[in-house]
Each structure stands twice: as structure tokens, then as C-alpha cells.
Scaffold this motif. Structure first.
Motif, short mmCIF file in Angstrom:
data_model
loop_
_atom_site.label_atom_id
_atom_site.label_comp_id
_atom_site.label_asym_id
_atom_site.label_seq_id
_atom_site.Cartn_x
_atom_site.Cartn_y
_atom_site.Cartn_z
N PRO A 65 0.83 -1.22 0.00
CA PRO A 65 0.00 0.00 0.00
C PRO A 65 0.85 1.25 0.00
CG PRO A 65 -0.64 -1.53 1.78
CD PRO A 65 0.62 -2.01 1.21
N THR A 66 0.19 2.30 -0.25
CA THR A 66 0.91 3.57 -0.32
C THR A 66 1.49 3.95 1.04
OG1 THR A 66 0.74 5.87 -0.93
CG2 THR A 66 -1.22 4.88 0.09
N GLY A 67 2.65 4.53 0.96
CA GLY A 67 3.30 5.06 2.14
C GLY A 67 3.94 4.01 3.04
N CYS A 68 4.06 2.76 2.53
CA CYS A 68 4.64 1.70 3.38
C CYS A 68 6.14 1.57 3.23
CB CYS A 68 3.94 0.38 3.10
SG CYS A 68 2.21 0.37 3.60
N GLY A 69 6.74 2.34 2.40
CA GLY A 69 8.21 2.33 2.28
C GLY A 69 8.76 1.63 1.05
N LYS A 70 7.97 1.46 0.02
CA LYS A 70 8.47 0.79 -1.21
C LYS A 70 9.59 1.59 -1.86
CE LYS A 70 4.29 0.81 -3.04
NZ LYS A 70 3.53 1.34 -1.85
N THR A 71 9.32 2.86 -2.01
CA THR A 71 10.35 3.69 -2.64
C THR A 71 11.59 3.76 -1.76
OG1 THR A 71 8.60 4.99 -3.68
CG2 THR A 71 10.75 6.02 -3.55
N TYR A 72 11.30 3.80 -0.48
CA TYR A 72 12.44 3.81 0.44
C TYR A 72 13.27 2.55 0.28
CZ TYR A 72 15.09 4.10 4.82
OH TYR A 72 16.09 4.16 5.76
N ASN A 174 0.77 10.02 1.98
CA ASN A 174 2.24 10.06 1.79
C ASN A 174 2.62 11.37 1.13
OD1 ASN A 174 4.91 9.57 1.42
ND2 ASN A 174 4.63 7.85 0.01
N THR A 176 5.34 12.12 -0.16
CA THR A 176 6.12 11.87 -1.40
C THR A 176 5.57 10.63 -2.09
OG1 THR A 176 7.71 10.61 -0.11
CG2 THR A 176 8.18 12.95 -0.47
N SER A 177 4.27 10.66 -2.27
CA SER A 177 3.64 9.47 -2.84
C SER A 177 3.96 9.33 -4.32
CB SER A 177 2.12 9.53 -2.67
OG SER A 177 1.50 8.44 -3.28
N SER A 178 4.42 8.18 -4.66
CA SER A 178 4.74 7.90 -6.07
C SER A 178 3.44 7.60 -6.79
CB SER A 178 5.65 6.69 -6.16
OG SER A 178 6.82 6.91 -5.39
N ALA A 212 3.66 1.57 -7.62
CA ALA A 212 2.85 2.58 -6.91
C ALA A 212 1.97 1.85 -5.87
CB ALA A 212 1.97 3.35 -7.89
N GLY A 213 1.68 2.56 -4.86
CA GLY A 213 0.97 1.92 -3.77
C GLY A 213 -0.55 1.92 -3.99
N1 LIG Z 1 12.11 1.76 7.00
C1 LIG Z 1 11.96 3.06 7.00
N2 LIG Z 1 12.75 3.76 7.79
C2 LIG Z 1 12.62 5.13 7.87
N3 LIG Z 1 11.73 5.78 7.16
C3 LIG Z 1 10.89 5.10 6.35
C4 LIG Z 1 10.98 3.71 6.24
N4 LIG Z 1 10.06 3.31 5.37
C5 LIG Z 1 9.44 4.42 4.95
N5 LIG Z 1 9.87 5.49 5.51
C6 LIG Z 1 9.43 6.87 5.27
O1 LIG Z 1 8.04 6.80 5.06
C7 LIG Z 1 7.64 7.69 4.09
C8 LIG Z 1 6.85 7.01 3.01
O2 LIG Z 1 7.60 6.12 2.47
P1 LIG Z 1 7.59 5.81 0.86
O3 LIG Z 1 7.39 6.98 0.14
O4 LIG Z 1 8.74 5.05 0.59
O5 LIG Z 1 6.20 4.99 0.78
P2 LIG Z 1 5.64 4.46 -0.51
O6 LIG Z 1 5.23 3.11 -0.21
O7 LIG Z 1 6.60 4.59 -1.57
O8 LIG Z 1 4.43 5.40 -0.86
P3 LIG Z 1 3.85 5.57 -2.27
O9 LIG Z 1 3.21 4.35 -2.58
O10 LIG Z 1 2.77 6.60 -2.03
O11 LIG Z 1 4.81 6.10 -3.07
C9 LIG Z 1 8.90 8.30 3.52
O12 LIG Z 1 9.05 9.55 4.04
C10 LIG Z 1 9.99 7.42 4.01
O13 LIG Z 1 11.10 8.15 4.24
#
Ligand SMILES: Nc1ncnc2c1ncn2[C@@H]1O[C@H](COP(=O)(O)OP(=O)(O)OP(=O)(O)O)[C@@H](O)[C@H]1O
Length: 959
Positions: A65-72, A174, A176-178, A212-213
Motif C-alpha cells: 500500500p501507499t506510504g509503506c516504504g516501497k520507494t524507500y 504520503n 512523497t507518494s509515487s 505505486a501503492g
Molecule cells: N524503513 C523506514 N525507515 C525510515 N523511514 C521510512 C521507512 N520506510 C518508509 N519510511 C518513510 O516513510 C515515508 C513514506 O515512504 P515511501 O514513500 O517510501 O512509501 P511508498 O510506499 O513509496 O508510498 P507511495 O506508494 O505513495 O509512493 C517516507 O518519508 C519514508 O522516508
């Protein structure tokens, strides 16, 4: 194991107790909040890199899902880089490690699927791109930018640049949502560095996908564009989920609908085909995200069951002709480079072109081999030239030696003919005297008037025998032959000098050209062998000279002995007459006679003879000096031979250089011979004048040989013994009859010629044996003398005058007449008496004492002579020129053994001139002296029987 607990579950609510939604999921790896980027990378992606560079496909995608850290997880931050960066880093490191053997091409493309449209993140200006599928079913993005690089830093910059181009929008969930699916594709092509027409290429693809989430509209509170984006995202994710569901259902072979979205179409191989795929499911720990987490885990759980068939992507590349041209061009460049390298190194690139080989090692080995072969060939040629020069020199020297040998034979022949002529002159003189005596006898019975009328002609008409005429003609031929030989000798000497100059140049050049010590030693030995051959040849030359000199010397000695004996007899006879008739003698003559007697008694002459023999023996036994081929340059040539050895080797010289220069080539003696020949070439018209001249020759007193005295005369110039006028003038004094002379000469020629021929043969392949036989005892001397001694035991073993008994009478007459060259009557007439008075009127008073004294001395001489003869048997080496036994004994042994053959009959008739000559024992028995060889044996028999002291038969019988 991941346990998903239902946040809405109330343990106190009994009604909802059976409706719990808590669920457990099993995965390969599960990370909690403590997990680092490195841990995630190591556990999920790192193992894929090796496969990718080997031609296998791989996919890593982040789902959740969105904002769970995939991009991270995938991209990370600058401080905590994600899987993209870490994977690329390790990928390039792996390529670097195997780049020596393999060649790699790495290309990268980066795109996003935004609202079901594909956009090139590396070049966004390209607009939206279409997906296409090639003939092999591979999905390609048409027109996508592929950046080829092997530089990790560069590819990271490209990645950062592309991320900046990715669509991100803030949402309620998020910041910075992708809003799109980002797909980073890395293609790796691997091939061997070994060029070949057919080449295998391995192709591996790695997909790294940041999806994308999924989102709920209520949660994101999106409106407008964001809601629309969310719808596309959810639709594509639904399609992905459907594919995963379909792929994970093992027993259901239903159709996999990849075409529902571009994402599933693009990930077709990654999901259910040829790829090693890693799915990283992201969930949120928030209870509010329970439903999304459950769905994610459900999809992830299903994806875990998907089985893929992985195979290596291999491409066999067959080059186009244009590529062949390129390959050939590359090869030529490489060859040219290697060629330049070789030329620059040694400049030895002669002969075969190294370009034909193509292999630098082979070329180097070949060049080295050629160089070595060339050097060996050069040394071989030089060595061959040196050997050839040496052989030519040796050939010329052997020719010179043969020339000298031939010259010596000619000299011997010339001497023989001179002897024949001299004998004839002697015979002619004797006949003239006889005729004159007869004329005188007849005149006694005539009156004075008649006597006066007969005085007109005092020369008999004596016809010259044909052999004498032939001898004169032969001498003319031999003189011409000598001139020819002299001319050839000059040419050969010049040729020898030229060869020596040529050889010297080679000898000077060789040490500079040859660097190998081994080769230098070989050539040094070669020069040494040549030197020894030269030495051998010159020893042969010297032996030849000495042979000739000794022959002439013995011959002259023999003549002198004969002449001395003659003089001795005359002196004794005249003295006898003086004593018998008490004639008055001038005082100075009396003194001279006393001196003569004293020398006989004291043995001064014997001592001289002993000294002469000792000197001769020392000459024979001493080392032979070397004989250079001639004066001037020839001597220089020999010096150069030694210099060559000095130059090439360090061997010491065995013979000092001076020794080489001492010797001389055997003189051809043409000048001397000619001067000699000119005197007797034509018959002398005045034998009396010739006799008068011969009488002027200083004749030595008799030499009494005692003990070890040899027959050799005191040292003198041997080369002049035979050719000097004096020696030739001595010939007429030898009172030998013509027939006897002929017999002796025929034997002499036979022996000498055979000996000369043997020397000639010895100069050939067996030239080394030339000197050896001369040092061996001669069986000839043994046989001739022993058989002579085996005959009738002579009362006086050492008699020098052995005419046969049956010929004794005539011999005696001849003896007397020829010994002096005058008849006894003439001798008596000189003293004013009748011819017979000196025989009949001998007085035995004073003369008898003297006679007894002389007889005692003679016996003493005979006895010692016999001893000397016996010793001569054991010392035959005093006759270096003696004929070889087998050849010589064939003519002379049989008569001596007592069974005279016809030829011996002639020998037995040898006149007394030889028989009465007091020959030294070693001379008379020496095998090297042809004439005395036969005469003593015959004369010994003759004197053994009827020989009586003088006066018994009324005749004077000198020894
Ligand atoms: N393991 C982690 N440790 C520290 N910060 C994290 C971690 N995972 C995610 N974050 C932080 O959480 C926020 C959202 O993460 P991220 O953008 O990677 O989510 P996402 O799954 O890519 O969302 P989207 O689907 O909308 O793009 C970011 O600011 C990221 O820095």
C-alpha cells in the motif's frame, strides 16, 4: 512468519469470537522495523546478480500500500541507499572481476507507468512510449533510451536524474507518494574476449520495480487527478494480483491475462516466465492499514507459490561480412604492431615475413632459430674455408716434396751416367796405355830407324761403346728435366705463398668472427693439426734431403777410399822399389814418407774417422730440423702458421720459430749438375790431359778403419759431393773395367730407383711411414753379409779384394794396371828399370821388414774390419738410404750364397780395382750402398783362396 492480527477483535465479545480475522503468513524472509537497507538487500537481491551477468533474467519488485516504504526500499536515500544502488554497485564489481576473460556490455533504461502510459525517465521529452512484442514474444518498449556504460558512478547519476523525473505527488497518506510504477531495467551482455566467427553472447535482464501503492480513496482523500491516478494504479495492481493469482494456482491452467495492464504486460517474464523474481511486500504496522496489509500479505502469499522456469539467455552471433572485414583489419593492425615491435627490438626480421605466422611467440621462436642457424652456417663456412686453405697448402707442399724426390732421382741417374762416362774414360785410358806398352815392346825388337818411324801415331783407334753414347744422351735429357723441375718448383713455391696469404687472412678473421669459446677451441685444434701435418711434411722433406746427401756422400767416400787405396799401393810399391834397389830419395820426400808412416802407426786418421762417425751419428740421431719451403715469404708463411695457432689457441709451440727458418728446401742442384755435366757431356778428346788433371787432385792418405769407425768421410758440404768438379774428376781414377762398371751400375740403378719409388709411394697416403722403415734394421745388410760370411771360410775375413779364384789371375793383372792407371812396367820404367825388374829383383832384407810391418798392420785392420762388419750388422741405421730388403736382395743375395746365377757370373768377374780398394767394412756390407753391396762378397771369395802375401807369385798384391 508474519502474524496479522485483527485490530477490531474484542476478546470479550463472545458473538464475534468466531469471526476473528487474524492470520499467519509464511515467507522466505520477514523484516521488522529494525531491519536496515543492507539487510534487506543482502536477503533479497544480492543473490540475483551472479545470475544476471551469466545470462539469467531477474526481477525485484516492491509491492504494498501507499506510504509503506516501497520507494524507500528500492531507491533509498543518500545516506541509506536502496536496492537500486546496491545492486548496481555489486553488479559492476562482479563485471570488473571477470573482465579479463569476458567482455560485457551494460545498458540501462528507466521508465514509469503513469496512468497506463509509459514514459522514459531518462529522456522524458520522448513522450509516451508504446509497448511492443518481437517475434520471440519479448516485450520491448519502443524508443526507450538505453544508456550503455560500465561506470557505476555514471549510472547512479542517471538514476538520480531519472528519479527526479518520476511523478510524485503529496497525498494525505504520503507526502512523497509515487503516482506511477517505476521500472529500472538493466541489461547485461556478456561475451568471450576470444575472437571467433561464431560467438556466444549471454544476455541477462534485471528489473527493479517500485510499484505505486494501492490506495483507498477514502484514506487518501484524493480528488480529481489524484483520484484518477489512484484508479489507474489500483487497476494495474489488480491486474498484477490477478496474474499472481492465476500463476499461483497450480491445478488451474487458465489463461494468464497479462494484457490487462501495461505493468503486467511488461512484467510478463518476470511473473510467470523466464526470471528469478523476488517480491518484497510492504505492510504498515498501523491498525488502520489492516485491510491493505491483509490483502498485501494474501497476494504475497500467493506469489510465493508461483513457479518460474529459468533458462540462460544465449545468443550465437555470426558476424556479417562487414564485421569480417573489421576483424581482418583488426588482425592486420595487430600484426603490424608486433612486426614493428620485433624490428625495433633487433632488426633481425630478415627472411620469412613474420606476418605469415600471426603468433608472436612462434615468430620470436622462428626468428631466434633463424639467427642461430645463420650463425652456425657462417661459422661452418669459415671453418670450411680454413680447412680448404690448409688442405691446399698441404697439397702444394706434397707436390713440392714429390718434386724434390724426383729431382733427387734425376741427380742419382745423372751421377750414374757420369760414372758410366768416367768409367769409359778410364777404360779408354787403360787401353791406350796397354796399346802404348805393346808398341814399346815391339820397338825393342826394332832398330832405331824403325823406332823413329813408329813415333808418328801413339793413339789407338778405340771405338766408344753404345752405352756411353747413350749415357751422354741421357744426361742431356736429365739436364732438361732438371730445368723443367726447377721451373715447376718456382711455380709451386709461388702458389704456396699465395695460399699462405689466403690462409693468414682467414686466421686473422676467425677470432673476431667467432664468439663461442667452444668454436674457438675447435678451430685452434684444427690449426694445430695443420701445423703437425706441415711438420710431418717438412720432416719428410728433410729426410729426403738427408737421404740424398748421404747417398752422395757415401758414393764420394767410396770413390775417395778407392783412390786412397790406389795411392797407398803406389806409395808402398814405390817404396818397395826404393828399398829393394837402395835408391836415393830426396830428403824432403823421405820426411814426407816418414810422416805418412807415422800417421799410419799412430792411427790419427782412424781417430779422425771415429770423430767423423760420431758426428755423423749425432747428426742422424738428433731431432730433425724443420724445413721451410723456401726463403723469404715461405719462411714467413710458416711463421704465420704458428701465429695462427697462437692467435686461436693458447697451446705452446713445440718447436721454436728459429728452427723453422734453419732448414732449406732440398736443392735441385741443377747449376752444379750442369757444370759437372758440361765437363763430361762430350767425350774428352784428350784422355791424357784429363788424366793429368785428375792427378792433380789432392788425394788423402789411406784411412785405416778400426773399431767403430764408419765409412763416412769427414763432414763436408754434402750437396757438392757428387756434383763438384773434384768428385767428377775422381771418377777416372777408379780402375774398374767397362763391363764390371756396367754390372755395378745396373745394380746401383736398380736399388736406387726402387728406393726412390718407395719414397715416392711413402709420400702418398702412407707418408707417415716414410721415416719409420729407415730406422728399422735392414734385413738386406744382414742377409748379404751373413750369407757372404756363410760361404767358404775366408782366411782373411775382412779382405776388401775378393775376386773369384778362377778369375784371380786376370784380375790381378787388371788390378795392377788399373790401380795406378799405369802398367807395372810403366811404373818401373819411370824409375829407369825394365818392366819385370821390379818384380823379380825384390830384395827381402830391408823391404821384408817393412813388408812384415805392413802385413801386420793389414791383418790388424782386417781383424778390426771384421769386427766392424759384425757391428755394422747391429747398426744398420748408419745407412739411411739403403734399399729396402726385399727389393735389394733379389739381385744380390743369391750369388753370395754360393750358387751364382748368370748375373753373378758377371759380378764374379769384377775387376780388382774394386777388389783391391780398401773399403771400410760397414761400407762394403752396408745395404744402403749399392755398389759395395755386391763387390765385397765376390771379392772376398776371390781373395780367400789364392790370396798370398806379396811377392809369392812374383807380383805385388796390395790390399
Ligand atoms: N524503513 C523506514 N525507515 C525510515 N523511514 C521510512 C521507512 N520506510 C518508509 N519510511 C518513510 O516513510 C515515508 C513514506 O515512504 P515511501 O514513500 O517510501 O512509501 P511508498 O510506499 O513509496 O508510498 P507511495 O506508494 O505513495 O509512493 C517516507 O518519508 C519514508 O522516508
Amino acid at each position: 512468519m508474519v502474524v496479522l492480527m485483527d485490530p477490531m477483535e474484542d476478546p470479550d465479545d463472545i458473538l464475534r469470537a468466531h469471526r476473528s480475522r487474524e492470520k499467519s503468513y509464511l515467507f522466505d524472509v520477514a523484516f521488522d522495523f529494525t531491519a536496515t537497507q543492507e539487510m534487506v538487500y543482502q536477503a533479497t537481491t544480492k543473490s540475483l546478480i551472479e545470475g544476471v551477468i551469466s545470462g539469467y533474467n531477474a526481477t525485484v519488485f516492491a509491492y504494498g500500500p501507499t506510504g509503506c516504504g516501497k520507494t524507500y526500499t528500492m531507491l533509498g536515500t543518500d545516506r541509506e541507499p536502496g536496492i537500486y544502488v546496491r545492486t548496481l554497485n555489486d553488479l559492476f564489481c562482479a563485471i570488473e572481476e571477470t573482465s579479463d576473460d569476458m567482455e560485457y556490455e551494460v545498458s540501462m533504461s528507466y521508465l514509469e507507468i503513469y496512468n497506463e502510459m509509459i514514459r522514459d525517465l531518462l529522456n522524458p521529452s520522448l513522450g509516451y512510449l508504446e509497448l511492443r512484442e518481437d517475434s520471440k514474444g519479448v516485450i520491448q518498449v519502443a524508443g526507450i533510451t538505453e544508456v550503455s556504460t560500465i561506470n557505476a558512478k555514471e549510472i547512479m547519476q542517471l538514476l538520480m536524474k531519472g528519479n527526479k523525473q518520476r511523478t510524485q505527488e503529496p497525498t494525505a497518506a504520503n507526502q512523497t507518494s509515487s503516482r506511477s510504477h517505476a521500472i529500472l531495467q538493466v541489461t547485461v551482455r556478456q561475451r568471450s574476449r576470444v575472437k571467433n566467427v561464431m560467438q556466444e553472447v549471454r544476455l541477462g535482464r534485471l528489473f527493479m520495480i517500485d510499484l505505486a501503492g494501492s490506495e483507498r480513496a477514502s484514506q487518501t482523500q484524493n480528488r480529481g487527478q489524484r483520484m484518477k491516478e489512484g484508479a489507474h494504479i489500483n487497476r494495474s495492481l489488480l491486474a498484477l494480483g490477478n496474474c499472481i493469482n492465476a500463476l499461483s494456482d497450480k491445478g488451474n491452467n487458465k489463461y494468464i491475462n497479462y494484457r490487462d495492464s501495461k505493468l503486467t504486460r511488461l512484467l510478463k517474464d518476470s511473473l510467470g516466465g523466464n526470471s528469478r523474481t523476488v517480491m518484497i511486500a510492504h505492510i504498515s504496522p498501523a491498525s488502520s492499514a489492516f485491510e491493505e496489509s491483509r490483502n498485501t500479505l494474501t497476494y504475497a502469499g500467493r506469489a510465493k507459490n508461483i513457479k518460474t522456469r529459468v533458462k540462460q539467455n544465449l545468443l550465437n552471433v555470426s558476424y556479417h561480412i562487414a564485421q569480417y572485414t573489421s576483424i581482418i583489419s583488426d588482425l592486420r593492425s595487430e600484426i603490424q604492431r608486433l612486426k614493428c615491435k620485433i624490428d625495433g627490438r633487433g632488426g633481425r626480421g630478415h627472411g620469412r615475413s613474420p606476418c605469415e605466422q600471426g603468433d608472436i611467440r612462434q615468430i620470436q621462436a622462428e626468428v631466434q632459430l633463424h639467427s642461430s642457424q645463420f650463425e652456425q652456417l657462417e661459422i661452418g663456412q669459415l671453418r670450411g674455408q680454413l680447412i680448404s686453405a690448409f688442405q691446399d697448402q698441404m697439397d702444394v707442399r706434397r707436390l713440392l716434396l714429390e718434386l724434390e724426390n724426383h729431382s733427387m732421382e734425376i741427380q742419382i741417374d745423372t751421377s750414374r751416367h757420369l760414372l758410366t762416362i768416367a768409367d769409359w774414360e778410364q777404360e779408354k785410358s787403360r787401353r791406350t796405355l796397354k796399346w802404348q806398352e805393346e808398341q814399346r815392346k815391339e820397338s825393342y825388337s826394332k832398330d832405331d830407324s824403325e823406332k823413329d818411324s813408329d813415333t808418328g801415331d801413339d793413339q789407338p783407334d778405340i771405338l766408344e761403346p753404345p752405352e756411353v753414347t747413350s749415357a751422354r744422351e741421357s744426361i742431356a735429357t736429365l739436364v732438361g728435366e732438371q730445368k723443367k723441375l726447377r721451373k715447376q718448383k718456382v711455380e709451386l713455391e709461388q702458389r704456396c705463398r699465395d695460399l699462405r696469404t689466403q690462409g693468414r687472412r682467414l686466421e686473422e678473421m676467425l677470432p673476431r668472427r667467432i664468439g663461442s669459446q667452444e668454436q674457438r677451441e675447435i678451430l685452434s685444434l684444427l690449426c694445430r693439426v695443420h701445423e703437425l701435418e706441415m711438420e710431418n711434411t717438412e720432416m719428410q722433406s728433410h729426410a729426403l734431403i738427408r737421404d740424398g746427401a748421404l747417398y752422395h756422400r757415401r758414393e764420394a767416400m767410396h770413390r775417395l777410399e778407392q783412390h786412397r787405396s790406389l795411392c797407398d799401393e803406389i806409395i808402398q810399391g814405390q817404396r818397395q822399389i826404393i828399398d829393394d834397389y837402395n835408391l836415393s830419395v830426396p830428403h824432403h820426400l823421405e820426411q814426407l814418407y816418414e810422416l805418412y808412416q807415422r800417421e799410419l802407426e799412430e792411427g790419427n786418421l782412424d781417430r779422425m774417422a771415429i770423430m767423423d762417425r760420431a758426428a755423423s751419428r749425432a747428426l742422424q740421431e738428433s731431432s730433425l730440423p724443420r724445413i721451410p719451403p723456401g726463403p723469404g715469404e715461405n719462411t714467413l708463411a710458416l711463421d704465420s702458421d704458428q701465429e695462427s695457432v697462437k692467435t686461436l689457441g693458447s697451446e705452446p709451440q713445440l718447436v721454436p720459430q728459429k728452427e723453422w727458418q734453419k732448414g732449406i728446401l732440398p736443392p735441385l742442384g741443377v747449376g752444379d749438375l750442369e757444370s759437372e755435366v758440361n765437363k763430361v757431356f762430350k767425350a774428352s778428346p784428350h784422355p791424357r790431359a784429363w788424366q793429368a788433371k785428375s792427378s792433380a787432385v789432392l788425394t788423402p792418405p789411406p784411412i785405416h778403419i778400426h773399431g767403430m769407425v764408419s765409412q763416412e768421410e769427414p763432414p763436408q758440404d754434402s750437396s757438392r759431393i757428387n756434383s763438384s768438379p773434384e768428385s767428377s774428376e775422381n771418377f777416372p781414377e777408379i780402375p774398374v773395367s767397362h763391363k764390371e762398371r756396367k754390372e755395378i751400375l745396373s745394380g746401383t740403378k736398380s736399388i736406387v730407383v726402387k728406393a726412390a719409388r718407395r719414397r715416392s709411394r711413402a709420400l702418398g697416403p702412407e707418408r707417415h711411414q716414410l721415416l719409420a722403415p729407415m730406422m728399422e734394421p735392414s734385413s738386406l745388410s744382414l742377409h748379404s753379409l751373413s750369407e757372404a760370411d756363410d760361404g767358404p771360410p775366408p782366411p782373411l775375413p775382412a779382405c776388401k779384394r775378393p775376386p773369384s779364384p778362377m778369375l784371380q789371375h786376370t784380375v790381378s793383372e787388371d788390378n795392377l794396371s788399373s790401380s795406378t792407371g799405369e802398367t807395372p812396367s810403366r811404373v818401373a820404367r819411370r824409375h829407369g828399370d825394365a818392366p819385370g825388374l821390379w818384380l823379380r829383383g825384390q830384395k827381402k832384407s830391408l823391404g821384408k821388414k817393412r813388408e812384415e810391418s805392413l802385413e801386420a798392420k793389414k791383418r790388424k785392420r782386417r781383424s778390426r774390419s771384421f769386427e766392424v762388419t759384425g757391428q755394422g750388422l747391429s747398426h744398420p741405421k748408419n745407412h739411411p738410404l739403403r734399399p729396402r730388403p726385399l727389393e735389394s736382395t733379389s739381385d744380390y743375395r743369391i750369388p753370395i750364397s754360393g750358387n751364382p746365377v748368370p748375373s753373378m757370373r758377371h759380378l764374379s768377374k769384377i775387376a780388382l780395382p774394386l777388389a783391391k780398394v780398401r773399403l771400410p767394412p760397414s761400407q762394403t756390407t752396408g745395404p744402403g750402398d749399392p755398389m759395395p753391396l755386391t763387390v765385397p762378397a765376390a771379392s772376398r771369395r776371390a781373395t780367400c783362396g789364392p790370396h798370398q802375401p806379396q811377392g809369392k807369385d812374383g807380383r805385388f798384391r796390395p790390399n
